[in-house]
Design a protein around this motif. Structure first.
Motif, PDB file in Angstrom:
ATOM      1  N   ALA A  44      46.111  33.277  29.783  1.00 42.09           N
ATOM      2  CA  ALA A  44      45.716  34.479  30.005  1.00 42.09           C
ATOM      3  C   ALA A  44      45.665  35.164  28.501  1.00 42.09           C
ATOM      4  O   ALA A  44      45.326  35.735  27.920  1.00 42.09           O
ATOM      5  CB  ALA A  44      46.031  35.252  31.121  1.00 42.09           C
ATOM      6  N   ILE A  51      44.133  39.738  33.749  1.00 43.31           N
ATOM      7  CA  ILE A  51      44.313  38.707  34.383  1.00 43.31           C
ATOM      8  C   ILE A  51      43.382  39.124  36.361  1.00 43.31           C
ATOM      9  O   ILE A  51      43.440  37.848  36.619  1.00 43.31           O
ATOM     10  CB  ILE A  51      46.050  38.843  35.561  1.00 43.31           C
ATOM     11  N   LEU A  54      40.605  36.779  35.606  1.00 40.16           N
ATOM     12  CA  LEU A  54      40.321  35.317  35.736  1.00 40.16           C
ATOM     13  C   LEU A  54      40.285  35.040  37.159  1.00 40.16           C
ATOM     14  O   LEU A  54      39.671  34.476  37.709  1.00 40.16           O
ATOM     15  CB  LEU A  54      41.910  34.563  35.529  1.00 40.16           C
ATOM     16  N   LYS A  55      40.870  36.293  38.016  1.00 46.67           N
ATOM     17  CA  LYS A  55      40.492  36.199  39.388  1.00 46.67           C
ATOM     18  C   LYS A  55      38.576  36.669  39.821  1.00 46.67           C
ATOM     19  O   LYS A  55      37.619  36.003  40.337  1.00 46.67           O
ATOM     20  CB  LYS A  55      41.351  37.408  39.865  1.00 46.67           C
ATOM     21  N   LYS A  58      36.625  33.952  38.748  1.00 49.31           N
ATOM     22  CA  LYS A  58      36.520  32.961  39.858  1.00 49.31           C
ATOM     23  C   LYS A  58      36.709  31.284  38.203  1.00 49.31           C
ATOM     24  O   LYS A  58      36.401  30.449  38.584  1.00 49.31           O
ATOM     25  CB  LYS A  58      35.481  32.042  40.549  1.00 49.31           C
ATOM     26  N   ALA A  59      38.025  31.481  37.314  1.00 48.30           N
ATOM     27  CA  ALA A  59      38.137  31.518  36.111  1.00 48.30           C
ATOM     28  C   ALA A  59      38.957  29.369  36.950  1.00 48.30           C
ATOM     29  O   ALA A  59      38.909  29.860  38.363  1.00 48.30           O
ATOM     30  CB  ALA A  59      39.426  31.980  35.733  1.00 48.30           C
ATOM     31  N   ARG A  60      38.036  28.196  36.445  1.00 50.82           N
ATOM     32  CA  ARG A  60      38.782  27.049  37.337  1.00 50.82           C
ATOM     33  C   ARG A  60      38.245  25.975  35.841  1.00 50.82           C
ATOM     34  O   ARG A  60      37.961  26.539  34.821  1.00 50.82           O
ATOM     35  CB  ARG A  60      37.324  26.206  38.081  1.00 50.82           C
ATOM     36  N   LYS A  74      45.769  31.448  38.388  1.00 50.73           N
ATOM     37  CA  LYS A  74      44.887  32.501  38.643  1.00 50.73           C
ATOM     38  C   LYS A  74      45.747  33.454  38.385  1.00 50.73           C
ATOM     39  O   LYS A  74      46.275  35.007  38.221  1.00 50.73           O
ATOM     40  CB  LYS A  74      44.000  32.195  39.435  1.00 50.73           C
ATOM     41  N   GLY A  77      48.197  33.606  35.233  1.00 57.53           N
ATOM     42  CA  GLY A  77      47.991  33.310  34.084  1.00 57.53           C
ATOM     43  C   GLY A  77      48.416  32.236  33.298  1.00 57.53           C
ATOM     44  O   GLY A  77      47.982  32.507  31.954  1.00 57.53           O
ATOM     45  N   LEU A 105      34.535  30.998  33.069  1.00 60.03           N
ATOM     46  CA  LEU A 105      34.551  31.396  33.603  1.00 60.03           C
ATOM     47  C   LEU A 105      32.720  32.222  34.497  1.00 60.03           C
ATOM     48  O   LEU A 105      32.461  31.602  33.462  1.00 60.03           O
ATOM     49  CB  LEU A 105      34.866  33.090  32.743  1.00 60.03           C
TER      50      LEU A 105
END
Length: 954
Positions: A44, A51, A54-55, A58-60, A74, A77, A105
């Motif tokens: 991050a 951060i 990222l949430k 829906k960071a993957r 997540k 980060g 993202l």
């Protein structure tokens, strides 16, 4: 996961990196073998992402199909180690080694490329393939001799990889390293000084491989060196070429042969080892040589059909490295392991049944890959079929016909061809050939019976089906299509085709006429069945038709004979006793069987208590004593019935006279005869009257129709013709001067009725040549003028005639009206046409009335004055009466009757002048005219009576 799979995954990530368009890229470098959960990097922070992003996004991590070694936390980060990473398993010797993946993202969609380089850690020792190796070195080996050693392997790369070797002790040998093109190093052990077996028989050396890691890691291999005696004699084979045989499909381990070599040295120098030096794999896969005793054994499957001979090159070596070679030739012995292979070269699926013997049906080639007797083949076919197998040349066979074929006996053959070799045991193979036999028209139709009998009841309906003939043809298809015809023959002189007919398709026999048992009881004919082949074949059968009787004839009474003119009576004396035979009724029935069984019954009798009739014999007997009270005249009615169903009967009247004398009988039967004659005559007269009435009715009908047609045709000629009517000229007519006059003047006697359609006309005696002039003052009476000369004495001589002085004229007042009299006064002198055109009947009636008046006028004159002659009396018919409505030629005149009023007035005036002159001439002789007796009048006919009555009423 294998090393190769890991390598493909890393390369895949590298290609994705090069082809993708990214928003950002971050690289990390970590050592291998890090513990799970270890920190890789703060992604991050490095990407400058919050951060929460990222949430919310829906960071993957996206790695495609590769395994995930890195995971994304997540919450923090950061990137963490998800699974143990082995660089050697992941990349092998490839450098650098890196992991490539993307962080994706959403809302908005973004992705970032992450590269994690995996650095090597010195975690692998150098290792040798073998832990020890042995060398046998002769003591006669010279210094500088080199012996190649197997190198060590180190999976680490770079500085952590293999760096150097050490050999201890290094009294007699030294190490030399040589770099190769692929980056590896060859390790050689070099003899520094000669060996002395008497001093050192065994030498043990340690070869150590060291890498460059911190701390360095190493691996060792022991080298055992045996010092050999000096070998100055090489091994020698006993034969340069060995020969052996082996049977194919021999089991593995079978001893093929043994070779032997000897060495003149002693000790270890005399020990010989054997090995195969062929480079062909088929030899090494098939044979194995025992290195100690030289036995060659089978280790593979020998197939004669693949390889029939093997050549093995052997080497014999002593411990000193001296060698010798030889060849072993192995012949493969064939076994009968292959069946004959049948190849159909050509075959016929269909053959005609009239094919000649020796016709080729099938040609085939037989192959057997075995040799000798094992490959020698004999073929045969199944028995009891009209075919044979012949061999044309080596491995070629044909199937031919050897007898006549018959499709009707066998329409199809399954020919089983069996081919066997001569091996032991013999092997065989077979094939089945299906052969259809095509049909030839060689069978005539055959009837189901040799002859037929059929029954039909008489009085049958024409066209009734009697029975069916059936013929079968053993052939096939069109050759078996049977049609039926009736052969020409006659029955009692009549063609049989007028009795029966046969259906061409079904063979159903129909009756053509209704049969009568009493005329013909049976007849026979022949039916021909013919097939549809070419040429067609046929057969005949006799058919007999039996006509069965039907009760269609009533009994006929032969006695007593029934006559209409005479009366026959049986006399019974009054003294007759009971059972007296009066007479016997004799009857016959032309039917047969029970239809002809007759029974007699008494239907009526004057005295039923006196007579009876025998039921079977028809005998009439008395059933009691005859007495004086019995009447003389007895009449019996006997009914004769047959036994048919339904029964038919006939009646006969028997007259019996109960009397002792003939005069008594005669007096009693006179009235009886009269009654009978009266009844017979009455019937005859009724029939005759009916026939006469019918004849008269038909005759009248024909006459009426003929008259109607005739009058209709005449009306068209008289009233619808635009041309003048050509007058009728009597036989004595002669136009000598072209004036159209008559030689004689005719008297007409006309009988008239009020209905002109029923009037008849006739001509009476002709007068002498005169000119008839119409007196206008008279009412329709024609008067005669004095004749110039009577020329009837010479009827055939031509006479010159003068033109007449006057024409025939009809004034308006003298035109006949509807009733036959003159017209009304208002129509005189051309005042116009008649108000109502007269009908055809009225026209003819008026014309005949005028003719009648002419005859009456001429009859009043004396014969001496007129000089009349009665030589001719020509017939007069209605077709000679001119139509007074059109122009009419008047015989003896050149004038025509016309409807023009002016012409009619002139003609009338001329006629009046002529009539006045005639009256003056008549008045000059009054006494002569008055002295003449009145001639008899013409007899009145019903028509004239009606006319006079009608005038009186007017």
């Amino acid at each position: 996961m294998s090393d190769r799979t890991m390598t493909r995954q890393v390369l895949l990530f590298i290609s994705v990196l090069s082809l993708s368009s990214v928003h950002g890229q971050v690289s990390y470098s970590i050592p291998e073998e890090m513990a799970k959960g270890s920190l890789v990097g703060n992604i991050a922070q490095d990407l400058g992402l919050d951060i929460n992003r990222l949430k919310s996004g829906k960071a993957r991590i996206y790695t495609g199909d590769s395994a995930e070694y890195i995971e994304l936390n997540k919450e923090r980060g950061v990137l963490l180690i998800k699974d143990r990473i082995d660089r050697e398993a992941l990349c092998g010797q490839t450098t650098p080694c890196a992991l490539h993946f993307q962080i994706i993202l959403e809302n908005p969609m973004e992705f970032y490329t992450i590269t994690v380089e995996i650095t090597d850690v010195n975690d692998n020792n150098p290792s040798f393939e073998k832990s020890d190796v042995q060398f046998k070195i002769s003591e006669s080996a010279v210094s500088g001799a080199k012996f190649i050693l197997d190198g060590a392997m180190d999976q680490d790369v770079g500085i952590n990889g293999l760096q150097r070797y050490t050999l201890k002790p290094a009294d007699n040998f030294a190490l030399e390293l040589h770099n190769q093109a692929d980056g590896n190093k060859n390790v050689e052990m070099v003899l520094k000084k000669p060996l002395d077996r008497e001093k050192v028989e065994q030498i043990s050396l340690i070869l150590t491989a060291v890498d460059g890691g911190e701390p360095p890691l190493s691996g060792t291999m022991q080298i055992l060196i045996t010092v050999l005696d000096a070998n100055d004699n090489p091994p020698v084979f006993t034969q340069h070429i060995y020969k052996a045989t082996v049977t194919e499909h021999s089991p593995k381990g079978t001893l093929v042969t043994s070779v032997s070599a000897s060495d003149a040295d002693h000790g270890s120098n005399s020990k010989v080892t054997y090995s195969v030096r062929n480079t062909l794999d088929d030899v090494r896969e098939m044979f194995d040589v025992n290195e100690d005793n030289g036995e060659i054994r089978l280790i593979g499957n020998i197939d004669y059909e693949k390889t029939r001979r093997f050549q093995i090159s052997l080497r014999a070596s002593d411990d000193g490295g001296l060698t010798d070679s030889c060849k072993v030739i192995v012949e493969v012995v064939d076994t009968n392991d292959n069946k004959p292979n049948i190849n159909i070269m050509s075959k016929s699926n269909v053959i005609s049944e009239d094919a000649k013997a020796g016709t080729v049906v099938t040609m085939m080639n037989i192959q057997d890959p075995d040799s000798g007797d094992n490959g020698r083949v004999q073929c045969s076919i199944n028995e009891n079929i009209p075919f044979a197998m012949k061999s044309t040349s080596n491995n070629f066979f044909t199937v031919v016909t050897d007898s006549d074929l018959d499709r009707e006996r066998a329409p199809e053959y399954n020919i089983s061809v069996t081919c066997s070799d001569e091996g032991v045991p013999s092997l065989s193979s077979s094939v089945t050939l299906t052969l259809q036999i095509s049909d030839v028209n060689d069978n005539a139709p055959v009837f189901e019976r040799s002859s037929y009998e059929a029954y039909i009841i008489e009085n049958n309906t024409p066209g009734l089906s009697i029975f069916t003939v059936k013929a079968r043809d053993a052939d096939w298809n069109q050759n078996a299509c049977v049609s039926y015809t009736l052969e020409d023959s006659s029955v009692n002189g009549v063609p049989v085709s007028s009795y029966v007919s046969v259906s061409a398709d079904s063979g159903v026999v129909h009756s053509v006429r209704s049969f009568d048992y009493e005329q013909i009881k049976d007849f026979q004919f022949r039916v021909k069945a013919q097939d549809g082949g070419s040429p067609p074949l046929s057969s005949n059968v006799t058919v007999k038709i039996m006509i069965q009787d039907q009760n269609d004839n009533a009994p006929q009474v032969l006695y007593p004979v029934q006559t209409s003119n005479s009366l026959v009576a049986e006399m019974v004396p009054r003294s007759a006793d009971v059972g007296y035979l009066v007479t016997k009724v004799v009857a016959v029935d032309v039917d047969s069987g029970q239809n002809a069984w007759l029974s007699y019954k008494l239907q009526k009798a004057t005295d039923r208590a006196l007579f009876e009739v025998g039921l079977q014999n028809g005998e009439i007997r008395t059933i009691r004593q005859v007495n004086d009270k019995d009447v003389v005249k007895q009449r019996l009615t006997v009914v004769v019935e047959d036994n048919g169903q339904p029964s038919r009967s006939a009646t006969v009247n028997v007259n019996v006279a109960v009397a002792d004398s003939f005069p008594e009988v005669l007096s009693e039967f006179t009235d009886f005869t009269h009654d009978k004659d009266y009844n017979d005559n009455l019937t005859f007269y009724l029939v005759l009257a009916l026939a006469v009435v019918s004849f008269l009715f038909i005759t009248c009908l024909v006459v009426i129709i003929s008259v109607k047609i005739y009058r209709w045709r005449q009306s068209r000629v008289l009233y619808h013709s635009n041309l003048p009517v050509i007058p009728y000229y009597p036989p004595r007519y002669a136009d000598t001067l072209g004036t159209g006059t008559l030689q004689h003047v005719y008297n007409y006697e006309v009988c008239r009725t009020t209905d002109s359609r029923k009037s008849d006309c006739k001509f009476v005696r002709p007068c002498s040549q005169n000119v008839l002039i119409m007196d206008p003052s008279s009412t329709g009476t024609m008067q005669r003028v004095q004749s110039e000369q009577n020329i009837l004495d010479e009827p055939d001589s031509p006479v010159e005639q003068k033109p007449p002085n006057a024409d025939w004229r009809f004034t308006q007042g003298q035109r006949p009206g509807p009733s036959g009299a003159g017209g009304p006064p208002e129509m005189a002198m051309g005042t116009g046409p008649w108000p109502n055109p007269p009908t055809e009947a009225e026209q003819l009636q008026a014309l005949m009335a005028a003719a009648n008046e002419v005859s009456e006028a001429t009859a009043t004159l004396g014969p001496g004055t007129m000089g009349l002659s009665t030589r001719y009396s020509p017939q007069f018919t209605l077709q000679h009466v001119p139509d007074y409505r059109q122009n009419v030629y008047i015989p003896g005149s050149t004038a025509t009757l016309t409807s023009n009023p002016q012409q009619q007035q002139q003609q009338q005036m001329l006629m009046q002048q002529q009539m006045a002159a005639q009256q003056q001439a008549l008045q000059a002789q009054p006494s002569e005219a008055s002295a003449q007796p009145e001639p008899p009048k013409v007899a009145q006919t019903p028509a004239s009576k009606k006319k006079s009555t009608k005038k009186e009423k007017k």
